[in-house]
Design an enzyme around this catalytic site. Structure first.
Site, PDB file in Angstrom:
ATOM      1  N   ASP A 133      25.337  23.828  76.059  1.00  0.00           N
ATOM      2  CA  ASP A 133      25.005  25.118  75.858  1.00  0.00           C
ATOM      3  C   ASP A 133      25.717  26.046  76.955  1.00  0.00           C
ATOM      4  O   ASP A 133      26.022  25.520  77.870  1.00  0.00           O
ATOM      5  CB  ASP A 133      23.646  25.597  75.569  1.00  0.00           C
ATOM      6  CG  ASP A 133      22.869  25.192  76.788  1.00  0.00           C
ATOM      7  OD1 ASP A 133      23.281  24.265  77.584  1.00  0.00           O
ATOM      8  OD2 ASP A 133      22.002  25.949  77.246  1.00  0.00           O
TER       9      ASP A 133
ATOM     10  N   TRP B  82      29.573  17.533  85.475  1.00  0.00           N
ATOM     11  CA  TRP B  82      29.022  18.761  84.825  1.00  0.00           C
ATOM     12  C   TRP B  82      28.617  18.311  83.665  1.00  0.00           C
ATOM     13  O   TRP B  82      29.159  17.413  82.745  1.00  0.00           O
ATOM     14  CB  TRP B  82      30.045  19.641  84.977  1.00  0.00           C
ATOM     15  CG  TRP B  82      29.654  21.024  85.144  1.00  0.00           C
ATOM     16  CD1 TRP B  82      29.818  22.060  84.343  1.00  0.00           C
ATOM     17  CD2 TRP B  82      28.842  21.672  86.298  1.00  0.00           C
ATOM     18  NE1 TRP B  82      29.223  23.377  84.817  1.00  0.00           N
ATOM     19  CE2 TRP B  82      28.585  22.917  85.923  1.00  0.00           C
ATOM     20  CE3 TRP B  82      28.491  21.126  87.395  1.00  0.00           C
ATOM     21  CZ2 TRP B  82      27.820  23.679  86.611  1.00  0.00           C
ATOM     22  CZ3 TRP B  82      27.933  21.960  88.108  1.00  0.00           C
ATOM     23  CH2 TRP B  82      27.403  23.204  87.987  1.00  0.00           C
TER      24      TRP B  82
ATOM     25  N   GLU C 211      24.669  25.290  80.254  1.00  0.00           N
ATOM     26  CA  GLU C 211      24.920  24.267  80.867  1.00  0.00           C
ATOM     27  C   GLU C 211      23.959  22.913  80.991  1.00  0.00           C
ATOM     28  O   GLU C 211      24.094  22.118  81.757  1.00  0.00           O
ATOM     29  CB  GLU C 211      25.893  24.331  82.287  1.00  0.00           C
ATOM     30  CG  GLU C 211      26.537  25.642  81.943  1.00  0.00           C
ATOM     31  CD  GLU C 211      27.373  25.721  83.467  1.00  0.00           C
ATOM     32  OE1 GLU C 211      28.515  25.812  83.324  1.00  0.00           O
ATOM     33  OE2 GLU C 211      26.756  26.054  84.389  1.00  0.00           O
TER      34      GLU C 211
HETATM   35  C1  NOJ Z   1      23.852  24.960  86.847  1.00  0.00           C
HETATM   36  C2  NOJ Z   1      23.672  25.655  85.554  1.00  0.00           C
HETATM   37  O1  NOJ Z   1      25.021  26.348  85.333  1.00  0.00           O
HETATM   38  C3  NOJ Z   1      22.579  26.289  85.222  1.00  0.00           C
HETATM   39  O2  NOJ Z   1      22.588  27.073  84.027  1.00  0.00           O
HETATM   40  C4  NOJ Z   1      21.470  25.159  85.272  1.00  0.00           C
HETATM   41  O3  NOJ Z   1      20.283  25.645  84.880  1.00  0.00           O
HETATM   42  C5  NOJ Z   1      21.590  24.654  86.687  1.00  0.00           C
HETATM   43  N1  NOJ Z   1      22.941  23.969  86.881  1.00  0.00           N
HETATM   44  C6  NOJ Z   1      20.540  23.425  86.447  1.00  0.00           C
HETATM   45  O4  NOJ Z   1      20.921  22.484  87.601  1.00  0.00           O
HETATM   46  C1  NOJ Z   2      25.020  29.195  85.394  1.00  0.00           C
HETATM   47  C2  NOJ Z   2      24.916  29.937  83.876  1.00  0.00           C
HETATM   48  O1  NOJ Z   2      23.737  29.200  83.351  1.00  0.00           O
HETATM   49  C3  NOJ Z   2      25.926  29.798  83.148  1.00  0.00           C
HETATM   50  O2  NOJ Z   2      26.010  30.323  81.852  1.00  0.00           O
HETATM   51  C4  NOJ Z   2      27.305  30.560  83.965  1.00  0.00           C
HETATM   52  O3  NOJ Z   2      28.332  30.112  83.328  1.00  0.00           O
HETATM   53  C5  NOJ Z   2      27.334  29.801  85.347  1.00  0.00           C
HETATM   54  N1  NOJ Z   2      25.800  29.824  86.234  1.00  0.00           N
HETATM   55  C6  NOJ Z   2      28.319  30.477  86.265  1.00  0.00           C
HETATM   56  O4  NOJ Z   2      27.855  31.811  86.511  1.00  0.00           O
END
Ligand code: NOJ
Ligand code: NOJ
Length: 546
Positions: A259, A197, A262
């Site tokens: 950030d 992650w 993620e």
């Molecule tokens: C999961 C993240 O939470 C999301 O913000 C991100 O854009 C995608 N992964 C990309 O794979």
């Molecule tokens: C993707 C988002 O980008 C992230 O900010 C969030 O924490 C996760 N999804 C879970 O909702």
């Protein structure tokens, strides 16, 4: 679903914002020029006001007016219904809140019940802290008398679960060195998540400290005690849960991390500003608990982080009209810097009723750079997402996504979509702006950067060449402008109304072409951001009416 890092984006441009940056003083469209001085003269504002009012009556399908009548009952009714649904749907996603849950630990906030396509059946520190903070606010609104949902029990179960999560060794590290507190997500049964992650994410500890500190402040305000035996009392929570999170910030604020979306390992405005707010709340608590030495540690970190945010970070370069969420990406030419995260940062890091926040934490809602950022996002995304095209030219808001270059479609990588969180956040910012201006009888300042989007929305059809438009609270047009800002904010919520399903279910995103629900269903944070926007709508309306 795997996290990833965008490596070879090439040069992406925020098309329209780039254009408006290049020609900041060419907003000249019509013929009249109101200078700042002119507007402040009462006789001029008077005749101007009548022009405004006739413009308003002709161009607005209003859902609200200052006298408190509600011509658009449908919308008002829907708002109320959806506001109540939203809080239930948050609570439904919390282990043990509405009865026993087998595979979700008590107090664990799952991001969504969805276990595949995509799998969000996890607890994210950020999503949990942000949404439980809304429950704390709801408890405050009920004057600590929420018989419906038994919120003190729900919130305390979240705090106890946080105590346990903090102490789990996980892929980001452990409790002893504090590094483990930067872990972004855990399994629903509160065991570590061991998959790959984007980690660590350094916003989690600060957001959690803000939420739990708010709860302690509420206990103090209403003269209440902790009910949970395992949590003992406020002082236990301060020492054992809040302090480790604050220590984490003092130790790691100057290290890079992923950030809130993620994706990128760097320095981010959202992370830094929410950390700063947590330190500030920690300073108050450490005084209350007579923890002098730690108080000094917090003050030192606060000053250093504040200096970083204002001077070294590049979050607000002098030649940019808007805030930059991740300056390193702009420096590499990979992004333009605009990001809804910067607006979220302002909203999470500022309690608008707290004057100290406004004074000491950068970028309050009334800081022009914040509305400049929203305006630039609107100017970009109204073209970027085809569902917005039919509204171009009308005095309304638009469906908004995370950031212009986003390519996460909710399941994988293709094209980004509008998000419920972003669209609700736009509304909340404007409601809070109206609330703050009105409560403090503060002049309305509209910058040339905001003109492009606001000139259609506000009853002003003039031209301004690179100057701010300033309307003093004594001008007759003051309330008229605040009213039109309220109506503008409402139109963002109207977009949400259009895209939820028949039972008000909200996913993470809605499709950029069709507007249908997209991405994970029943995202806890979507409900939270909607709930909060409508809460501030009521407060802003009340403030303007008084
Ligand atoms: C999961 C993240 O939470 C999301 O913000 C991100 O854009 C995608 N992964 C990309 O794979
Ligand atoms: C993707 C988002 O980008 C992230 O900010 C969030 O924490 C996760 N999804 C879970 O909702």
């Amino acid at each position: 679903m795997r996290s990833y890092r965008i490596e070879s984006f090439g040069i992406l441009i925020c098309f329209l914002s780039a254009v408006s940056l290049a020609i900041p003083s060419h907003f000249v469209e019509k013929s009249v020029l109101f200078s700042q001085k002119l507007l402040e003269q009462p006789d001029i504002t008077k005749s101007w006001t009548s022009h405004l009012i006739s413009y308003l009556t002709h161009s607005w399908q209003s859902s609200y007016d200052t006298k408190g009548t509600a011509p658009n009952d449908d919308f008002e009714e829907w708002l109320e219904k959806q506001h109540n649904r939203a809080v239930y749907r948050i609570v439904e996603n919390i282990g043990g809140a509405l009865g026993t849950t087998d595979d979700i630990a008590d107090g664990a906030v799952i991001a969504s019940p969805s276990r595949f396509h995509p799998d969000y059946f996890y607890q994210w520190t950020r999503d949990a802290a942000i949404t439980v903070n809304y429950l704390v606010q709801r408890l405050d609104d009920s004057k600590f008398n929420d018989t419906e949902l038994d919120l003190p029990r729900v919130i305390e179960s979240y705090i106890l679960n946080s105590y346990r999560l903090q102490r789990l060794t996980n892929p980001s590290g452990n409790f002893e060195t504090l590094s483990g507190l930067g872990e972004p997500k855990f399994m629903p049964d509160s065991t570590p998540f061991s998959g790959p992650w984007g980690r660590p994410q350094r916003d989690g500890p600060g957001l959690r400290a803000i939420t739990i500190s708010n709860y302690l402040n509420l206990l103090e305000k209403y003269n209440q005690e902790i009910s949970s035996d395992e949590l003992h009392n406020s002082s236990f929570i301060y020492e054992q849960i809040i302090k480790p999170d604050l220590r984490y910030i003092t130790k790691y604020w100057s290290s890079s991390g992923f950030d809130l979306w993620e994706e990128i390992d760097s320095y981010h405005l959202f992370t830094s500003l929410t950390q700063l707010k947590a330190l500030m709340m920690g300073m108050e608590l450490s005084s209350r608990f007579k923890d002098q030495e730690f108080h000094t540690t917090l003050v030192v970190a606060f000053n250093a982080l504040r200096f970083f945010i204002l001077v070294d970070s590049g979050f607000q370069p002098s030649d940019y009209p808007f805030l930059i969420e991740t300056p390193s990406l702009v420096a590499k030419g990979r992004r333009c810097g605009l990001d809804m995260a910067s607006i979220l940062a302002t909203l999470q890091a500022h309690d608008v009723d707290n004057q100290d926040d406004t004074l000491f934490i950068p970028f309050p809602v009334t800081d022009s750079s914040v509305m400049n950022t929203l305006s630039a996002l609107v100017d970009d995304m109204k073209y970027r997402y085809p569902i917005n095209h039919k509204y171009i030219g009308l005095p309304v808001g638009f469906a908004l996504g995370r950031y212009p270059e986003d390519i996460y479609d909710g399941y994988g990588i293709s094209e980004g979509n509008p998000w419920f969180i972003s669209t609700a956040t736009a509304a909340e910012l404007i409601y809070k702006l109206v609330y703050s201006l009105s409560m403090n009888s503060q002049s309305i300042v509209i910058t040339p950067q905001q003109m492009k989007s606001l000139s259609r929305v506000l009853p002003i059809q003039y031209v301004i060449s690179g100057q701010n438009l300033v309307v003093s609270s004594k001008a007759e047009s003051y309330n008229v402008i605040l009213d039109s800002l309220l109506k503008y904010a409402d139109t963002f919520l109207q977009i949400i109304k259009e895209h939820v399903d028949a039972d008000g279910h909200m996913s993470e995103q809605f499709n950029r072409y069709s507007g249908f629900l997209e991405g994970v269903e029943d995202l806890t944070w979507s409900y939270g951001s909607f709930w909060s926007a409508t809460r501030w709508r009521s407060k802003a309306i009340a403030a303007v009416q008084n």
